[in-house]
Design a protein around this motif. Structure first.
Motif, PDB file in Angstrom:
ATOM      1  N   ASP A 106    -122.932  14.718  34.216  1.00 22.54           N
ATOM      2  CA  ASP A 106    -123.243  13.769  35.290  1.00 22.54           C
ATOM      3  C   ASP A 106    -123.546  14.478  36.608  1.00 22.54           C
ATOM      4  O   ASP A 106    -124.347  13.991  37.404  1.00 22.54           O
ATOM      5  CB  ASP A 106    -122.123  12.741  35.476  1.00 22.54           C
ATOM      6  CG  ASP A 106    -120.753  13.368  35.518  1.00 22.54           C
ATOM      7  OD1 ASP A 106    -120.264  13.669  36.617  1.00 22.54           O
ATOM      8  OD2 ASP A 106    -120.178  13.565  34.426  1.00 22.54           O
ATOM      9  N   SER A 107    -122.961  15.644  36.842  1.00 25.50           N
ATOM     10  CA  SER A 107    -123.248  16.379  38.081  1.00 25.50           C
ATOM     11  C   SER A 107    -124.695  16.849  38.113  1.00 25.50           C
ATOM     12  O   SER A 107    -125.367  16.747  39.146  1.00 25.50           O
ATOM     13  CB  SER A 107    -122.300  17.562  38.233  1.00 25.50           C
ATOM     14  OG  SER A 107    -120.979  17.101  38.405  1.00 25.50           O
ATOM     15  N   GLU A 118    -119.226   7.325  33.845  1.00 24.39           N
ATOM     16  CA  GLU A 118    -118.559   6.225  33.134  1.00 24.39           C
ATOM     17  C   GLU A 118    -119.131   6.001  31.736  1.00 24.39           C
ATOM     18  O   GLU A 118    -118.504   5.326  30.914  1.00 24.39           O
ATOM     19  CB  GLU A 118    -118.657   4.945  33.952  1.00 24.39           C
ATOM     20  CG  GLU A 118    -117.809   4.984  35.206  1.00 24.39           C
ATOM     21  CD  GLU A 118    -117.990   3.750  36.085  1.00 24.39           C
ATOM     22  OE1 GLU A 118    -118.632   2.777  35.641  1.00 24.39           O
ATOM     23  OE2 GLU A 118    -117.477   3.774  37.219  1.00 24.39           O
ATOM     24  N   ILE A 119    -120.273   6.557  31.444  1.00 23.52           N
ATOM     25  CA  ILE A 119    -120.905   6.365  30.130  1.00 23.52           C
ATOM     26  C   ILE A 119    -120.285   7.273  29.067  1.00 23.52           C
ATOM     27  O   ILE A 119    -120.197   6.898  27.906  1.00 23.52           O
ATOM     28  CB  ILE A 119    -122.430   6.607  30.228  1.00 23.52           C
ATOM     29  CG1 ILE A 119    -123.043   5.523  31.103  1.00 23.52           C
ATOM     30  CG2 ILE A 119    -123.086   6.652  28.857  1.00 23.52           C
ATOM     31  CD1 ILE A 119    -124.495   5.754  31.423  1.00 23.52           C
ATOM     32  N   TRP A 120    -119.847   8.456  29.456  1.00 30.37           N
ATOM     33  CA  TRP A 120    -119.398   9.440  28.466  1.00 30.37           C
ATOM     34  C   TRP A 120    -118.256   8.954  27.576  1.00 30.37           C
ATOM     35  O   TRP A 120    -118.293   9.213  26.364  1.00 30.37           O
ATOM     36  CB  TRP A 120    -119.022  10.760  29.135  1.00 30.37           C
ATOM     37  CG  TRP A 120    -120.003  11.282  30.143  1.00 30.37           C
ATOM     38  CD1 TRP A 120    -119.677  11.908  31.317  1.00 30.37           C
ATOM     39  CD2 TRP A 120    -121.435  11.247  30.121  1.00 30.37           C
ATOM     40  NE1 TRP A 120    -120.812  12.244  32.010  1.00 30.37           N
ATOM     41  CE2 TRP A 120    -121.913  11.852  31.299  1.00 30.37           C
ATOM     42  CE3 TRP A 120    -122.369  10.754  29.229  1.00 30.37           C
ATOM     43  CZ2 TRP A 120    -123.257  11.991  31.609  1.00 30.37           C
ATOM     44  CZ3 TRP A 120    -123.731  10.871  29.531  1.00 30.37           C
ATOM     45  CH2 TRP A 120    -124.155  11.489  30.700  1.00 30.37           C
ATOM     46  N   PRO A 121    -117.242   8.253  28.097  1.00 35.32           N
ATOM     47  CA  PRO A 121    -116.140   7.838  27.213  1.00 35.32           C
ATOM     48  C   PRO A 121    -116.566   6.914  26.068  1.00 35.32           C
ATOM     49  O   PRO A 121    -115.879   6.867  25.048  1.00 35.32           O
ATOM     50  CB  PRO A 121    -115.165   7.121  28.158  1.00 35.32           C
ATOM     51  CG  PRO A 121    -115.445   7.709  29.499  1.00 35.32           C
ATOM     52  CD  PRO A 121    -116.931   7.974  29.502  1.00 35.32           C
ATOM     53  N   TRP A 128    -131.051   3.640  23.279  1.00 31.63           N
ATOM     54  CA  TRP A 128    -129.611   3.745  23.526  1.00 31.63           C
ATOM     55  C   TRP A 128    -128.879   3.384  22.255  1.00 31.63           C
ATOM     56  O   TRP A 128    -129.289   2.483  21.519  1.00 31.63           O
ATOM     57  CB  TRP A 128    -129.264   2.754  24.634  1.00 31.63           C
ATOM     58  CG  TRP A 128    -127.827   2.362  24.794  1.00 31.63           C
ATOM     59  CD1 TRP A 128    -127.148   1.409  24.093  1.00 31.63           C
ATOM     60  CD2 TRP A 128    -126.912   2.885  25.741  1.00 31.63           C
ATOM     61  NE1 TRP A 128    -125.865   1.318  24.555  1.00 31.63           N
ATOM     62  CE2 TRP A 128    -125.697   2.214  25.576  1.00 31.63           C
ATOM     63  CE3 TRP A 128    -127.002   3.854  26.729  1.00 31.63           C
ATOM     64  CZ2 TRP A 128    -124.573   2.483  26.345  1.00 31.63           C
ATOM     65  CZ3 TRP A 128    -125.885   4.124  27.500  1.00 31.63           C
ATOM     66  CH2 TRP A 128    -124.689   3.435  27.300  1.00 31.63           C
ATOM     67  N   SER A 129    -127.794   4.071  21.989  1.00 32.39           N
ATOM     68  CA  SER A 129    -126.885   3.641  20.929  1.00 32.39           C
ATOM     69  C   SER A 129    -125.468   4.029  21.341  1.00 32.39           C
ATOM     70  O   SER A 129    -125.269   5.000  22.072  1.00 32.39           O
ATOM     71  CB  SER A 129    -127.250   4.247  19.569  1.00 32.39           C
ATOM     72  OG  SER A 129    -127.025   5.628  19.563  1.00 32.39           O
TER      73      SER A 129
END
Length: 165
Positions: free
Chosen positions: A50-51, A83-86, A115-116
Motif C-alpha cells: 500500500d505504501s 484495508e484490502i489485504w486482510p 477482482w476476486s
C-alpha cells in the motif's frame, strides 16, 4: 491580411515556446510512462504494498470508490488500500486507453479491472471499468483522480429478496 496575422501569431508562439526552454512533450512517451506505472501498480497489488501504491498518487489526490465516500489525500488513500489485504483479494488493472493532452501535463487513463476474494461460499468475483486522471509532476506522473464501478447490476432491494420478487 489574415495570412500575415496567422504568420505573425505562429512566429510569436514559436519564439515563446523556444524561450520557454524546450521541445514539445511527446504524448506517446507520456502514454508509455503511464502504462509502465500501471504495470508497477499491478505488481504492488500482488505484493500488497500500500505504501508503493500511495506513492503513485498526488498529495491531494481523490479516490472515489463505488458505494463509499470519497477518500482524499495520499495517506488516507494508502489506508484504503491497506484495508484490502486482510480479505486476501486479488485485483488486476488493464488499461484500454491512455490519452495524453497535447500540453503533456495531464492524461486520462481508461481501463478494465477484475477482482476476486475468497469467501465461505467460494470466490466472490467482480469486474468493471475505471478512469484515472494523471498529472505530470516534474519528470514523473501522479494520479490526481481515481474512480471505478462494477459491470454487475446492483443487488436487489432487501424487500424484493424477502418476497422472492
Amino acid at each position: 491580411m489574415r495570412t500575415v496575422a496567422r504568420g505573425v501569431s505562429a512566429a510569436i508562439m514559436g519564439v515563446s515556446f523556444a524561450c520557454a526552454g524546450g521541445t514539445r512533450p511527446d504524448p506517446g512517451a507520456g502514454e508509455q510512462a503511464i502504462r509502465r506505472l500501471v504495470t508497477s501498480w499491478n505488481g504492488y497489488l500482488v505484493a500488497q504494498n500500500d505504501s508503493a501504491i500511495a506513492q503513485l498518487y498526488a498529495d491531494d489526490a481523490v479516490l472515489m470508490p463505488p458505494a463509499m465516500p470519497r477518500v482524499t489525500g495520499r495517506e488516507n488513500i494508502r489506508r484504503f488500500w491497506a484495508e484490502i489485504w486482510p480479505i486476501k483479494a486479488t485485483l488486476t488493472l488493464s488499461p484500454t486507453s491512455v490519452r495524453v493532452a497535447r500540453s503533456g501535463d495531464w492524461a486520462i487513463e481508461e481501463g478494465d479491472w477484475t477482482w476476486s476474494a475468497p469467501s465461505p461460499t467460494g470466490d466472490q468475483r467482480d469486474k468493471g471499468k475505471y478512469m484515472v486522471t494523471w498529472a505530470r509532476a516534474g519528470d514523473s506522473w501522479k494520479v490526481v483522480q481515481d474512480i471505478w464501478n462494477s459491470d454487475q447490476p446492483p443487488p436487489a432491494p432487501a424487500a424484493a429478496q424477502a418476497t422472492g420478487d
